[in-house]
Design a protein around this motif. Structure first.
Motif, short mmCIF file in Angstrom:
data_model
loop_
_atom_site.label_atom_id
_atom_site.label_comp_id
_atom_site.label_asym_id
_atom_site.label_seq_id
_atom_site.Cartn_x
_atom_site.Cartn_y
_atom_site.Cartn_z
N ASP A 141 35.11 29.28 33.42
CA ASP A 141 35.90 30.66 33.43
C ASP A 141 34.98 31.59 33.91
OD1 ASP A 141 37.77 32.30 32.85
OD2 ASP A 141 36.59 33.03 31.26
N ASP A 142 35.40 32.03 35.06
CA ASP A 142 34.54 33.03 35.95
C ASP A 142 34.24 34.28 35.13
OD1 ASP A 142 34.55 31.34 37.88
OD2 ASP A 142 35.39 32.51 39.40
N ILE A 143 35.44 34.81 34.59
CA ILE A 143 35.33 36.14 33.82
C ILE A 143 34.26 35.99 32.29
CG2 ILE A 143 37.04 35.81 31.99
CD1 ILE A 143 36.41 39.01 34.32
N SER A 144 34.31 34.88 31.90
CA SER A 144 33.41 34.68 30.89
C SER A 144 31.74 34.79 31.19
CB SER A 144 33.46 33.48 30.20
OG SER A 144 34.93 33.40 29.58
N ALA A 182 26.75 38.16 31.93
CA ALA A 182 25.75 38.66 32.63
C ALA A 182 26.16 40.13 33.07
CB ALA A 182 25.86 38.07 34.11
N ALA A 183 26.86 40.77 32.00
CA ALA A 183 27.40 42.22 32.42
C ALA A 183 26.20 43.11 32.54
CB ALA A 183 28.18 42.52 31.33
N GLU A 184 24.95 42.80 31.90
CA GLU A 184 23.97 43.88 31.92
C GLU A 184 23.33 44.00 33.41
OE1 GLU A 184 20.13 42.40 30.12
OE2 GLU A 184 21.58 40.73 29.41
N HIS A 185 23.58 42.94 34.20
CA HIS A 185 23.22 43.04 35.43
C HIS A 185 23.80 43.17 36.37
CE1 HIS A 185 19.79 40.37 33.65
NE2 HIS A 185 20.53 39.66 33.15
N GLY A 186 25.29 44.02 36.23
CA GLY A 186 26.16 44.43 37.11
C GLY A 186 26.95 45.81 36.72
N ASP A 187 28.09 46.07 37.29
CA ASP A 187 28.85 47.12 37.13
C ASP A 187 29.85 46.93 35.85
OD1 ASP A 187 30.39 49.37 37.20
OD2 ASP A 187 31.04 48.58 38.97
N LEU A 234 33.66 45.74 35.56
CA LEU A 234 34.25 44.66 34.94
C LEU A 234 35.19 45.03 33.73
CD1 LEU A 234 33.54 41.73 34.13
CD2 LEU A 234 31.78 42.36 32.93
N LEU A 235 35.01 46.10 33.13
CA LEU A 235 36.23 46.52 32.23
C LEU A 235 37.45 46.74 33.15
CD1 LEU A 235 34.86 49.50 30.09
CD2 LEU A 235 36.36 47.45 29.46
N ALA A 236 37.38 47.13 34.25
CA ALA A 236 38.60 47.12 35.28
C ALA A 236 39.10 45.79 35.49
CB ALA A 236 38.47 47.99 36.48
N GLN A 237 38.46 44.87 35.71
CA GLN A 237 38.80 43.32 35.86
C GLN A 237 39.65 43.09 34.58
OE1 GLN A 237 36.43 40.70 37.56
NE2 GLN A 237 34.82 42.26 38.24
N LEU A 238 38.76 43.09 33.24
CA LEU A 238 39.31 42.64 32.16
C LEU A 238 40.48 43.50 31.94
CD1 LEU A 238 38.20 40.84 29.75
CD2 LEU A 238 36.60 41.59 31.55
N ARG A 239 41.13 44.75 32.14
CA ARG A 239 42.25 45.28 32.00
C ARG A 239 43.31 44.68 32.93
NH1 ARG A 239 38.88 50.42 31.86
NH2 ARG A 239 38.72 50.96 29.68
N GLU A 240 42.90 44.22 34.13
CA GLU A 240 43.78 43.48 34.93
C GLU A 240 44.13 42.19 34.51
OE1 GLU A 240 46.35 42.66 38.46
OE2 GLU A 240 45.47 44.40 37.60
N HIS A 241 43.08 41.38 34.12
CA HIS A 241 43.21 40.09 33.27
C HIS A 241 44.25 40.29 32.05
CE1 HIS A 241 40.71 36.84 34.78
NE2 HIS A 241 40.56 37.96 35.55
N ARG A 242 44.02 41.28 31.33
CA ARG A 242 45.00 41.43 30.32
C ARG A 242 46.57 41.79 30.65
NH1 ARG A 242 47.69 44.72 26.83
NH2 ARG A 242 47.18 44.38 24.48
N SER A 243 46.57 42.39 31.74
CA SER A 243 48.15 42.72 32.21
C SER A 243 48.38 41.57 32.72
CB SER A 243 47.83 43.94 33.35
OG SER A 243 47.38 44.92 32.97
N LEU A 244 47.82 40.59 33.17
CA LEU A 244 48.44 39.44 33.97
C LEU A 244 48.80 38.61 32.63
CD1 LEU A 244 45.93 38.98 36.78
CD2 LEU A 244 48.32 39.68 36.93
N HIS A 245 47.82 38.66 31.72
CA HIS A 245 48.31 37.71 30.36
C HIS A 245 49.45 38.21 29.77
CE1 HIS A 245 44.81 35.12 30.61
NE2 HIS A 245 44.19 35.97 30.58
N VAL A 246 49.63 39.55 29.58
CA VAL A 246 50.96 40.17 29.09
C VAL A 246 52.16 39.58 29.86
CG1 VAL A 246 52.25 42.21 28.76
CG2 VAL A 246 49.98 42.22 28.14
#
Length: 206
Positions: A94-97, A102-107, A111-123
């Motif tokens: 799972d890429d998102i996991s 590794a979130a401390e090494h990135g933006d 990443l939060l925006a990606q999670l919100r998009e993933h959440r919308s797709l799961h809805v």
């Protein structure tokens, strides 16, 4: 599971052309085992060579003959043996996991925006599955045989989407809390495999 078995399971329910099998994947089977039409046609050819499916050519007016596939006796035996085999746990990739790890090494905001998009797709997916359940299986307690089995797979999809939605909410909440908390003093180095603990510092190595 190989695509072979998903196609054989489809043909065990009803004969069909490659196009019809592809449509069934789009409507139902594809929710837990996806495949392109090209992959389906290629696999049907292989199954026919192996003697696991048969086909009847149907003449069409002004169009090429179409092949209507059925599961052969050998195919039914093969499907029966495969169902009896132990099924190992599917490996989790799972890429998102990995991105969260590794979130401390990135933006983190990105990443939060990606999670919100993933959440919308799961809805959306959960809403689709629940609509299938309401429309196709209005009285689950009365189901038996194939209809019961199809419904139980659908329930698995619903449960997974519910769990993933809860997890998305938990991750989003955690990352938001991290972003809103002022950074503390630099933390001490973690005691990983390459950093000796205070208790072992200066202890002679073997």
């Amino acid at each position: 599971m190989a695509l072979d078995h998903a196609i054989m399971a489809s043909l065990a329910e009803r004969p069909g052309t490659g196009y019809e099998i592809g449509r069934q994947f789009e409507r139902s089977i594809g929710h837990f085992w996806s495949a392109t039409h090209q992959q389906i046609y290629r696999t049907l050819k292989k199954l026919h060579v192996d003697g696991l499916v048969e086909f009847t050519s149907v003449v069409q007016d002004g169009r090429p003959d179409k092949k209507v596939y059925t599961l052969s006796d050998a195919g039914r035996d093969s499907l029966r043996r495969w169902i009896a085999e132990p099924t190992p746990l599917a490996p989790l990739r799972d890429d998102i996991s990995v991105k969260i790890r590794a979130a401390e090494h990135g933006d983190v905001p990105g990443l939060l925006a990606q999670l919100r998009e993933h959440r919308s797709l799961h809805v959306i997916r959960l809403r689709t599955y629940r609509e299938f359940a309401r429309h196709d299986y209005p009285d689950p307690d009365a189901l038996t045989g194939r209809r019961l089995h199809q419904y139980l797979v659908l329930r698995g999809g619903i449960r997974m989407e519910e769990g993933l939605l809860d997890w998305c909410d938990e991750v989003i909440e955690g990352l938001q809390r991290e972003l809103s908390t002022p950074p503390d003093h630099p933390s001490a180095p973690s005691n990983d495999d390459n950093t000796p603990s205070p208790a072992s510092a200066g202890r002679p190595t073997s």
